[in-house]
Structure formats: structure tokens, C-alpha cells
Design an enzyme around this catalytic site. Sequence first.
Site, PDB file in Angstrom:
ATOM      1  N   ASP A 100      29.537 -36.337  24.885  1.00  0.00           N
ATOM      2  CA  ASP A 100      29.259 -36.850  26.222  1.00  0.00           C
ATOM      3  C   ASP A 100      29.274 -38.379  26.192  1.00  0.00           C
ATOM      4  OD1 ASP A 100      28.375 -36.811  28.949  1.00  0.00           O
ATOM      5  OD2 ASP A 100      26.347 -37.256  28.239  1.00  0.00           O
ATOM      6  N   ASP A 110      32.558 -41.226  27.390  1.00  0.00           N
ATOM      7  CA  ASP A 110      32.443 -42.317  28.366  1.00  0.00           C
ATOM      8  C   ASP A 110      32.914 -43.633  27.739  1.00  0.00           C
ATOM      9  OD1 ASP A 110      31.476 -40.691  30.375  1.00  0.00           O
ATOM     10  OD2 ASP A 110      29.709 -41.911  30.796  1.00  0.00           O
ATOM     11  N   TYR A 128      22.580 -29.557  24.714  1.00  0.00           N
ATOM     12  CA  TYR A 128      22.713 -29.011  26.066  1.00  0.00           C
ATOM     13  C   TYR A 128      22.355 -27.527  26.130  1.00  0.00           C
ATOM     14  CZ  TYR A 128      25.048 -33.125  28.058  1.00  0.00           C
ATOM     15  OH  TYR A 128      25.344 -34.376  28.525  1.00  0.00           O
ATOM     16  N   LYS A 154      26.329 -36.747  12.490  1.00  0.00           N
ATOM     17  CA  LYS A 154      25.288 -37.616  11.914  1.00  0.00           C
ATOM     18  C   LYS A 154      24.537 -36.833  10.838  1.00  0.00           C
ATOM     19  CE  LYS A 154      22.706 -41.434  12.131  1.00  0.00           C
ATOM     20  NZ  LYS A 154      23.108 -42.837  12.074  1.00  0.00           N
ATOM     21  N   ASP A 190      27.263 -43.349  15.133  1.00  0.00           N
ATOM     22  CA  ASP A 190      26.978 -44.766  15.405  1.00  0.00           C
ATOM     23  C   ASP A 190      28.145 -45.650  14.963  1.00  0.00           C
ATOM     24  OD1 ASP A 190      26.371 -43.953  12.821  1.00  0.00           O
ATOM     25  OD2 ASP A 190      24.642 -45.287  12.589  1.00  0.00           O
TER      26      ASP A 190
END
Length: 378
Positions: free
Chosen positions: A267, A271, A141, A210, A243
Site C-alpha cells: 500500500d 503510492d 489488512y 522486513k 525501509d
Amino acid sequence: MSKYTIGWMPGDGVGVDVMQAAREVLDAVGFEAEYRPLDIGWEFWRREGDALPERTVQGLKEVDAALFGAITSKPKDEAQAELAPELQGQGLVYRSPIVRMRQLFDLYQNVRPCKAFEGNPLNFRDGIDLVVFRENTEGMYGGVEWHPVTGPIREALESHPNFSRFADVAPEDIAVSTRIITRKGAERIVRAAFEYAREHGYPNVTVVEKPNVLRETGGLFMEAARKVAADFPDVEMWDTNIDAMAMWLVKNPEDYGVIVTSNLFGDVLSDLCAQLVGGLGFAAAGNVGEGVAVFEPTHGSAPKYVGQDKVNPIACILAARMMLDHLGEKDAARAVEEGVARVIREGRYRTYDMGGSTPCSEMGRAVAEAAAGALGAV
Ligand code: IPM
Ligand code: MG
């Protein structure tokens, strides 16, 4: 004079409805504040070419905290087309005002609690109690992007051995977004997560990244995390790749508590976590730094429900609860939480997302009454 000054930013669409409901709850628990309306949203983009006008930025410097409802955003072409005619053709670009506020005020923590309230028919499973700490100012971002890729940027990329595969791609056929991780940025968000875990009695913090693929940025984040974790011998550090974390959260969500990660992973993951506890109608966020803090429901402006007094205000009410907690109004915060818990548990009021037909305003009133009742008892 009121004890606090609160920036009041309903924004667009259903932001207005849910903020009204939250206001009723804040009043019911005796929160003493002067509410200062601040302009933000689509209307200001259309009329002034800026969804976060400078006067709002200045206003935010003068308040103790702010509550923010929701924002409409539209794809590039539509955004341009809706600009006032006199503003067209000036090269104005719509940028998300919430992302701008996070960066302008260095609100580096995005704190997103996701708790399965007992009796919520939408719970994926009972007993889920997650808090996502999302880094809020850098990562994907950062806004450092190029398209087309030309000049010194192109040259810099070409000097990297792995770029040879893309060397023949025409500048207009390639776009680049950078993922910027700084040691300071990583350390401070991880520290905030560990402090929260310690203070709220969570036995561990799961650091999600990751580093096996994003060796430099992911690697630096993990290195910083390990260093911070060493200062918290009483809180265990777990680490998981993004993941795998998505998979584990669906498989065994009860096993986790505090989760900390970088901006875009946070982000996405937040959710997912929200959906485990009923979806966006239950998901609140605090954007917190050293100065002003901005609290918000994470849902959007839901244009199709505008003017229908329909959506679930609980996310916004929980955002108000986080604001109370942040300001040190602990009893009021607990009363709001208890009010929400009670209304959900008793099941007399259910908004449409919960399978019922309680309007937004009525849900707000029910929680306000329950919170007021709980105030004496907390
Ligand atoms: C969120 C939202 C925002 C984000 C959007 C509205 C810019 O999805 O708060 O999670 O991507 O951060
Ligand atoms: Mg999001």
C-alpha cells in the site's frame, strides 16, 4: 449479445467523472460489453448502512470483470453521524468496500503498474517502469484487531515473553492489530509476480519485506518467496527491506521493475511508485484472483473537485486498459496504452495536476480519439 458483462461501479465523487472518460475510451476501441451498474459507496452507507450492499456482492458473481471509480470514507464518528436516523444505534460499522471486495472474492493480487510516460511533466525521472505486486487479502489488512484487549486474547498475549513490557497497561489503553502471513498467501503473490516478470520480459523481481525485525511473518514471506523463485531460473530474485526499498526507489528508480510485497508495505510503496510517475492521476490497479477481477484508479473520490469536471482520468483509463488486458483483449489494451502515451507525449492536453486546464471529459475524449487511431496500427 455482448461478448462481456462488466460490473460498472463509479462509486462516489469524481469516480463518476473518471469512469465516464474511461467509458468513452472503451467504446472508442470497440470493446463489446454490456455494462451492469452496481451500487457501491457512501450513499449506500448512509441510506442502508452498507457501502457494499449484498445485491452488489451477488452482482459481482455474474460479471466477467468490474471497473470501480472511487469511494468516500470518513472517520468513525462522522460516519456514524451521517447514517440515516433509523439506522443509528444499531452498532453498524463502516468498512471499506474495496477492502471487503478484495477479501470476499479472494482477489489476492493487487497489481499496480507505474510507468513514466514520455513527456509527462510530472515524471520524477524518465525511464521509470515499475509494477508493484501487493498481496491483497492478508497481512495488516486481515481485520483481526482488538481494542480493548481483554479475556483469552489478553491471556494469550501475556503468555508471550515479549509481552511483559505491556503487562501493566489497562485493557482500554492498548490496541492490537495482527499481521497475518500464510505460506499460501505469500507463495501465490510471489508466483504471480514472477510469472508477470517472465511474460513481460523483466529480468528480475524484487521481494520486499522486513524479516530482520518481523522475524516470523517477514521470515515466512521470504522463505516462501525463495521457494517460488527456484521455479524461475530465468528471472533473478532480489530481496530488500522495506525501509531501504523506499530509499532506493527515490535514488535509483530505473534500476527496478517488478516488485512484490505484503499488503501494507505494498500500500505504502505503491503510492511512492505512483508519485515517481506523476502521482495518483496516473496510478491504476487491478485486484485479481481466480474469478472476477476488479480494476480501479487508486485515487479517492476527491470531494473538493466534485461537479467540476476537473480531475485527471488517466488513472481510470489505465485501469480500463488493465481490464482489457486481463480479458485477453490485447489489441484493444495496447491501443489504449498507445492512446494515453500519445496524448501525454504531444502535450496539447494537460489536466490541472499536469499544470494545464484540460477538463476531465476533454482528456477522456482526446485519449479516446488517439486510442481509436492507434487501434488500426497495433
Ligand atoms: C489503496 C487504498 C485503500 C487501501 C484504502 C482506500 C482502503 O489506499 O487501494 O491503496 O488501503 O488499500
Ligand atoms: Mg493506498
